[in-house]
Design a protein around this motif. Sequence first.
Motif, PDB file in Angstrom:
ATOM      1  N   GLY A 119      -3.852  16.861   4.898  1.00 40.53           N
ATOM      2  CA  GLY A 119      -4.352  17.319   5.896  1.00 40.53           C
ATOM      3  C   GLY A 119      -4.661  16.476   7.056  1.00 40.53           C
ATOM      4  O   GLY A 119      -3.632  15.749   7.383  1.00 40.53           O
ATOM      5  N   GLU A 120      -5.879  16.356   7.367  1.00 41.66           N
ATOM      6  CA  GLU A 120      -6.195  15.267   8.498  1.00 41.66           C
ATOM      7  C   GLU A 120      -6.733  13.985   7.814  1.00 41.66           C
ATOM      8  O   GLU A 120      -6.910  13.332   8.800  1.00 41.66           O
ATOM      9  CB  GLU A 120      -7.517  16.079   9.338  1.00 41.66           C
ATOM     10  N   ASN A 121      -6.888  14.126   6.637  1.00 44.02           N
ATOM     11  CA  ASN A 121      -7.319  12.855   5.966  1.00 44.02           C
ATOM     12  C   ASN A 121      -6.307  12.039   5.291  1.00 44.02           C
ATOM     13  O   ASN A 121      -5.431  12.251   4.833  1.00 44.02           O
ATOM     14  CB  ASN A 121      -8.408  13.333   4.680  1.00 44.02           C
ATOM     15  N   LEU A 122      -6.525  10.670   5.487  1.00 40.97           N
ATOM     16  CA  LEU A 122      -5.548   9.455   4.986  1.00 40.97           C
ATOM     17  C   LEU A 122      -6.411   9.159   3.546  1.00 40.97           C
ATOM     18  O   LEU A 122      -7.478   9.020   3.345  1.00 40.97           O
ATOM     19  CB  LEU A 122      -5.496   8.465   5.790  1.00 40.97           C
ATOM     20  N   VAL A 123      -5.361   8.915   2.523  1.00 42.00           N
ATOM     21  CA  VAL A 123      -5.695   8.485   1.362  1.00 42.00           C
ATOM     22  C   VAL A 123      -5.017   7.320   1.568  1.00 42.00           C
ATOM     23  O   VAL A 123      -3.759   7.153   1.297  1.00 42.00           O
ATOM     24  CB  VAL A 123      -5.434   9.278   0.173  1.00 42.00           C
ATOM     25  N   VAL A 124      -5.414   6.078   1.161  1.00 42.92           N
ATOM     26  CA  VAL A 124      -4.770   4.722   1.152  1.00 42.92           C
ATOM     27  C   VAL A 124      -5.016   4.067  -0.316  1.00 42.92           C
ATOM     28  O   VAL A 124      -6.194   3.871  -0.738  1.00 42.92           O
ATOM     29  CB  VAL A 124      -5.570   3.727   2.340  1.00 42.92           C
ATOM     30  N   MET A 125      -3.968   3.802  -1.080  1.00 47.10           N
ATOM     31  CA  MET A 125      -4.078   3.122  -2.255  1.00 47.10           C
ATOM     32  C   MET A 125      -3.150   1.875  -2.648  1.00 47.10           C
ATOM     33  O   MET A 125      -2.350   1.645  -1.696  1.00 47.10           O
ATOM     34  CB  MET A 125      -3.357   4.109  -3.218  1.00 47.10           C
TER      35      MET A 125
ATOM     36  N   ILE B 238       0.817  -1.123  -0.038  1.00 43.42           N
ATOM     37  CA  ILE B 238       0.070   0.030   0.043  1.00 43.42           C
ATOM     38  C   ILE B 238       0.764   1.417   0.002  1.00 43.42           C
ATOM     39  O   ILE B 238       1.994   1.370   0.502  1.00 43.42           O
ATOM     40  CB  ILE B 238      -0.970   0.038   1.348  1.00 43.42           C
ATOM     41  N   ALA B 239       0.283   2.331  -0.645  1.00 47.30           N
ATOM     42  CA  ALA B 239       0.662   3.667  -0.446  1.00 47.30           C
ATOM     43  C   ALA B 239      -0.304   4.583   0.263  1.00 47.30           C
ATOM     44  O   ALA B 239      -1.462   4.535   0.087  1.00 47.30           O
ATOM     45  CB  ALA B 239       0.935   4.214  -1.965  1.00 47.30           C
TER      46      ALA B 239
ATOM     47  N   THR C  23       5.195  13.477  -4.252  1.00 48.00           N
ATOM     48  CA  THR C  23       4.638  12.588  -5.633  1.00 48.00           C
ATOM     49  C   THR C  23       4.848  11.168  -5.174  1.00 48.00           C
ATOM     50  O   THR C  23       5.958  10.932  -4.629  1.00 48.00           O
ATOM     51  CB  THR C  23       4.853  12.952  -6.668  1.00 48.00           C
ATOM     52  N   TRP C  24       4.108  10.299  -5.793  1.00 41.16           N
ATOM     53  CA  TRP C  24       4.540   8.913  -5.749  1.00 41.16           C
ATOM     54  C   TRP C  24       5.244   8.844  -7.092  1.00 41.16           C
ATOM     55  O   TRP C  24       4.385   9.021  -8.422  1.00 41.16           O
ATOM     56  CB  TRP C  24       3.193   8.126  -5.924  1.00 41.16           C
ATOM     57  N   ASP C  25       6.311   8.049  -7.174  1.00 43.02           N
ATOM     58  CA  ASP C  25       6.923   8.157  -8.709  1.00 43.02           C
ATOM     59  C   ASP C  25       7.284   6.670  -9.143  1.00 43.02           C
ATOM     60  O   ASP C  25       7.540   5.964  -8.102  1.00 43.02           O
ATOM     61  CB  ASP C  25       8.359   8.842  -8.518  1.00 43.02           C
ATOM     62  N   CYS C  26       7.146   6.151 -10.355  1.00 43.56           N
ATOM     63  CA  CYS C  26       7.271   4.838 -10.682  1.00 43.56           C
ATOM     64  C   CYS C  26       8.518   4.686 -11.223  1.00 43.56           C
ATOM     65  O   CYS C  26       8.895   5.502 -12.207  1.00 43.56           O
ATOM     66  CB  CYS C  26       6.442   4.384 -11.606  1.00 43.56           C
ATOM     67  N   PRO C  27       9.601   3.882 -10.763  1.00 46.69           N
ATOM     68  CA  PRO C  27      10.778   3.813 -11.323  1.00 46.69           C
ATOM     69  C   PRO C  27      11.004   3.038 -12.695  1.00 46.69           C
ATOM     70  O   PRO C  27      11.994   3.232 -13.239  1.00 46.69           O
ATOM     71  CB  PRO C  27      11.607   3.042 -10.080  1.00 46.69           C
ATOM     72  N   CYS C  28       9.819   2.387 -12.897  1.00 45.85           N
ATOM     73  CA  CYS C  28      10.199   1.410 -14.104  1.00 45.85           C
ATOM     74  C   CYS C  28       9.936   2.597 -15.487  1.00 45.85           C
ATOM     75  O   CYS C  28      10.480   2.138 -16.596  1.00 45.85           O
ATOM     76  CB  CYS C  28       8.992   0.524 -14.379  1.00 45.85           C
TER      77      CYS C  28
ATOM     78  N   ARG D 222       4.236   9.639 -12.620  1.00 48.68           N
ATOM     79  CA  ARG D 222       4.020  10.100 -11.542  1.00 48.68           C
ATOM     80  C   ARG D 222       2.816  10.547 -11.097  1.00 48.68           C
ATOM     81  O   ARG D 222       1.936  10.797 -11.946  1.00 48.68           O
ATOM     82  CB  ARG D 222       5.103  11.271 -11.591  1.00 48.68           C
ATOM     83  N   TYR D 223       2.318  10.492  -9.723  1.00 49.35           N
ATOM     84  CA  TYR D 223       1.144  10.499  -9.357  1.00 49.35           C
ATOM     85  C   TYR D 223       1.247  11.708  -8.080  1.00 49.35           C
ATOM     86  O   TYR D 223       2.275  11.702  -7.494  1.00 49.35           O
ATOM     87  CB  TYR D 223       0.613   9.360  -8.635  1.00 49.35           C
ATOM     88  N   HIS D 224       0.229  12.620  -8.030  1.00 52.67           N
ATOM     89  CA  HIS D 224      -0.110  13.422  -6.935  1.00 52.67           C
ATOM     90  C   HIS D 224      -0.133  12.527  -5.696  1.00 52.67           C
ATOM     91  O   HIS D 224      -0.495  11.342  -5.676  1.00 52.67           O
ATOM     92  CB  HIS D 224      -1.300  14.368  -7.054  1.00 52.67           C
ATOM     93  N   GLY D 225      -0.020  13.246  -4.405  1.00 54.66           N
ATOM     94  CA  GLY D 225      -0.246  12.530  -3.125  1.00 54.66           C
ATOM     95  C   GLY D 225      -1.485  11.529  -3.040  1.00 54.66           C
ATOM     96  O   GLY D 225      -1.466  10.548  -2.569  1.00 54.66           O
ATOM     97  N   ASP D 226      -2.568  12.078  -3.567  1.00 52.02           N
ATOM     98  CA  ASP D 226      -3.773  11.447  -3.443  1.00 52.02           C
ATOM     99  C   ASP D 226      -3.967  10.245  -4.562  1.00 52.02           C
ATOM    100  O   ASP D 226      -4.935   9.755  -4.614  1.00 52.02           O
ATOM    101  CB  ASP D 226      -4.898  12.644  -3.638  1.00 52.02           C
ATOM    102  N   GLY D 227      -2.837  10.253  -5.373  1.00 56.22           N
ATOM    103  CA  GLY D 227      -2.850   8.986  -6.356  1.00 56.22           C
ATOM    104  C   GLY D 227      -3.506   9.391  -7.846  1.00 56.22           C
ATOM    105  O   GLY D 227      -3.397   8.513  -8.731  1.00 56.22           O
ATOM    106  N   THR D 228      -3.566  10.664  -8.010  1.00 55.73           N
ATOM    107  CA  THR D 228      -4.206  11.058  -9.317  1.00 55.73           C
ATOM    108  C   THR D 228      -2.944  11.201 -10.166  1.00 55.73           C
ATOM    109  O   THR D 228      -1.752  11.678  -9.901  1.00 55.73           O
ATOM    110  CB  THR D 228      -5.147  12.280  -9.457  1.00 55.73           C
ATOM    111  N   VAL D 229      -3.036  10.908 -11.510  1.00 56.20           N
ATOM    112  CA  VAL D 229      -2.097  10.981 -12.361  1.00 56.20           C
ATOM    113  C   VAL D 229      -1.715  12.444 -12.597  1.00 56.20           C
ATOM    114  O   VAL D 229      -2.153  13.136 -12.895  1.00 56.20           O
ATOM    115  CB  VAL D 229      -2.333  10.303 -13.699  1.00 56.20           C
TER     116      VAL D 229
END
Length: 91
Positions: free
Chosen positions: A27-33, A21-22, A52-57, A61-68
């Motif tokens: 803020g006060e909310n969690l996003v679990v992906m 998981i990521a 950001t969430w970065d794919c090494p392959c 790259r994704y924003h913190g909330d998982g959007t592209v």
Amino acid sequence: MDISDLTAGQGKTGVAGSINIAVYKDGENLVVMENMCTHMGCQTEWNPSAATWDCPCHGSRYHGDGTVMVGPAEAPLRRIKFSVVAGQLEI
């Protein structure tokens, strides 16, 4: 997975149950992906300097909330339902 040390604007990877998981604290909310790039299935890595969430392959790259943010991925990271009990994330 312990998330008690996660502060606003931070991300963290880990395992809950048998799922990679990521987790991002918005803020006060969690996003679990699910920590799996939607392009080819590689695990993303949290980039603290860019938040950001970065794919090494293949460079997605994704924003913190998982959007592209940048492709080749076209779909966001898949959200997972969760609960938090005494600072521990449960899937």
